[in-house]
Scaffold this active site. Structure first.
Site, short mmCIF file in Angstrom:
data_model
loop_
_atom_site.label_atom_id
_atom_site.label_comp_id
_atom_site.label_asym_id
_atom_site.label_seq_id
_atom_site.Cartn_x
_atom_site.Cartn_y
_atom_site.Cartn_z
N ASP A 98 0.84 -1.20 0.00
CA ASP A 98 0.00 0.00 0.00
C ASP A 98 0.86 1.24 0.00
OD1 ASP A 98 0.80 -0.51 2.71
OD2 ASP A 98 -0.80 0.82 3.42
N GLU A 160 0.15 -0.93 5.81
CA GLU A 160 1.20 -0.32 6.64
C GLU A 160 1.00 1.18 6.78
OE1 GLU A 160 4.94 1.53 7.86
OE2 GLU A 160 3.91 1.82 5.95
#
Length: 455
Positions: A98, A160
Site C-alpha cells: 500500500d 502499513e
C-alpha cells in the site's frame, strides 16, 4: 551449497534489470492507496499483482484477507514461501504494497502514478515506499534462482500506511507462515543513494491528552484579567516546564539513549536545517549529537490544541483547554512507562495550582537492532560488497510499531531493517522517487545476504 561470487550475482541482476524496473513501474500504476479503503477492490488487485510477481521468482504466494481485532474485514495481504531444505535457515522477507495518498497532483513535477525516469531516479508514488522493497525482494530471489540456499517466507502487507490495525490478528492466524530465523524488513533506507545503511533503531511513540482548568466558566478579561490567567497561558507554561534552557526534555522517568551500536557519522546541521525548512534565526534545540537528538533521545510535540481561533475571538478568559502531546520514546524504553512519567510530571507541575488532568492514548514500542547478531554482520558485509563502500548505519526518529511486535512474537528471530529510500526519496511527499543505481545495489545486497545466511 557453494557461495555465489559477487560478480555472478551482479551479472544476474544486470541481466534481470529491465524486468525489475518494469515491476516497479507497473506497481506505481496500480494506485494502491490504502487510505481509499484497505478492503477495496483496488487493494485486492494490488495484492494479486504482488503475489503474481512473487510466484514468477519461485515463491508459492497467495492473497489472504486479514481481519481487525473486532472481527471486521481487514487488509489484503500477500503471504508465501519457498522451502529448499527443511534443515536450512528460514528468512522472512517483509515489504508493504500500500502507498500514501496524493492530495494534490499539481504539486508534482510528473504524473504521480506513471513511473518517470529523470537523471537516474524513478519518480512516482510508492516508487520508494515501498515498491522499492518489493522490487528488492523480487530481484534478489530471481538472481539466486536455483542457487537459493535458504528457505524463504514472504509477507507483503496491505495496510502499513494506515497503522497496520489487523497486523497482529493476521500473524496470530498464520504463525507458521511467519516463523523464521531472520526477518528482513525492507521499508527503511540508506545514508545516501551511494552509501548503504542498516537501520539500527526506531523510537517508540505514545500520546496523552492534557486538560488544564482554571475556572468553572468563562469570565470577562477586563474584570478578572491579572490575578486570573487564562487556561491557554497556563497550558503554555506547563508545556514549557518540560524543557531546560537548552531545549532538552527534563521529565524524570522519560529516558534518553545514545545511537545503537555507536555513532559512525553525525547528521549534518546544514542539511537538517534545509530539509526541515527551519527559519534562519532558529537555534536547534537540545544538546549532544544531532543523531542522538533525532534517533534515540525522547521528543515531545504538541500535535493538537483546543483554543478559540483568532477569527471571532473576544475578550474572555478561557476557563479550560485541552492539548495533545505526542512523545517519541527512546528505542528501548517501554512507552507506557514513559507515558506515565510524562503524565505524572504534568500533574505535579500544574502552574499556579490549576487543575490538570490527563487522558492516556495509545502506545507503540520502539526497537533496537542487535549489533552483534550474526545476521547483522552478514548484512554489513553484503552491503560493502554490493555498494563498494563501507556502510554508515543510522537510526530513525519515527516509529514502525509492527517491528517490535514481530520481535515480541518471534523472540529468537534476528531482525534486520533495510530499505530502498535515501534522503532524496521524498516518501509520503510530492515527487517521491527512488535512485535506480541505489536500487540495483540494494538488490545485489539482499541476494548476497541471502547467500551468506545459507551458511
Amino acid at each position: 551449497m557453494a557461495q555465489l561470487e559477487t560478480g555472478v550475482i551482479r551479472a544476474r541482476v544486470e541481466e534481470d534489470w529491465q524486468r525489475i524496473v518494469d515491476v516497479l513501474n507497473r506497481k506505481i500504476a496500480l494506485q494502491s492507496i490504502s487510505a481509499h479503503g484497505i478492503t477495496a477492490e483496488h487493494m485486492k488487485r494490488s495484492a494479486q499483482f504482488v503475489a503474481e510477481q512473487m510466484r514468477e521468482v519461485g515463491v508459492d504466494a497467495k492473497v489472504a484477507q486479514s481481519h481487525n481485532p473486532d472481527g471486521t474485514p481487514g487488509a489484503w495481504e500477500v503471504i508465501g514461501s519457498r522451502i529448499v531444505d527443511p534443515e536450512a535457515p528460514t528468512i522472512l522477507l517483509y515489504a508493504h504494497h500500500d502507498v500514501q495518498p496524493v492530495p494534490d497532483p499539481s504539486v508534482w513535477n510528473t504524473d504521480p502514478f506513471v513511473g518517470t525516469e529523470i537523471d537516474g531516479r524513478l519518480y512516482g508514488r510508492g516508487a520508494a515506499d515501498d515498491g522499492g522493497g518489493i522490487a528488492i525482494h523480487s530481484g534478489a530471489l530471481k538472481a539466486l534462482g536455483d542457487d537459493l540456499g535458504v528457505n524463504v517466507k514472504v509477507f507483503i502487507e496491505g495496510e502499513e500506511e494506515m497503522g497496520s490495525p489487523s497486523f497482529i490478528p493476521f500473524i496470530e492466524d498464520h504463525r507458521d507462515e511467519f516463523d523464521a530465523d531472520v526477518i528482513i524488513v525492507a521499508d527503511s533506507g540508506n545514508w545516501s543513494a551511494d552509501i548503504p545503511s542498516l537501520t539500527t533503531s526506531l523510537r517508540g511513540n505514545t500520546d496523552i491528552d492534557v486538560t488544564v482548568k482554571v475556572l468553572d466558566h468563562p469570565v470577562h478579561s477586563g474584570q478578572y484579567g491579572g490575578p486570573i490567567l487564562d487556561a491557554n497561558t497556563l497550558a503554555a507554561m506547563l508545556i514549557a516546564s518540560m524543557y531546560d534552557e537548552n531545549g532538552d526534555l527534563v521529565v524524570p522517568g522519560v529516558k534518553a539513549e545514545e545511537p545503537i551500536g555507536g555513532l559512525q557519522r553525525d547528521l549534518d546541521e546544514a542539511t537538517v536545517r534545509e530539509d526541515s525548512g527551519a527559519v534562519s534565526g532558529y537555534r536547534l534545540a537540545g544538546t549532544g549529537s544531532l543523531a542522538s537528538r533525532m534517533w534515540t533521545k525522547p521528543s515531545v510535540t504538541v500535535i493538537g490544541f483546543d483554543a478559540h481561533p483568532v477569527e471571532g475571538s473576544f475578550n474572555v478568559i478561557s476557563p479550560e483547554t485541552t492539548f495533545r502531546l505526542s512523545l517519541r520514546t527512546a528505542p528501548n524504553q517501554r512507552p507506557e512507562e514513559a507515558q506515565k512519567a510524562l503524565a505524572d510530571f504534568l500533574v505535579e507541575h500544574a502552574p499556579f495550582g490549576a487543575e490538570v488532568s490527563v487522558k492516556y492514548g495509545e502506545n507503540g514500542m520502539g526497537w533496537a537492532m542487535d549489533p552483534n547478531a550474526v545476521a547483522t554482520k552478514d548484512a554489513l558485509e553484503a552491503m560493502e560488497e554490493a555498494f563498494g563502500v563501507a556502510p554508515i548505519n543510522k537510526g530513525e526518529g519515527g516509529s514502525i510499531p509492527f517491528i517490535p511486535e514481530l520481535q515480541r512474537i518471534f523472540p529468537n528471530a534476528q531482525v534486520l531493517v533495510t530499505g530502498p529510500e535515501d534522503p532524496k526519496a521524498n516518501a509520503h511527499s510530492p515527487n517521491e522517487s527512488i535512485s535506480l543505481p541505489g536500487l540495483k545495489n540494494n538488490v545485489i545486497t539482499e541476494a548476497l545476504l541471502l547467500n551468506k545466511l545459507a551458511k
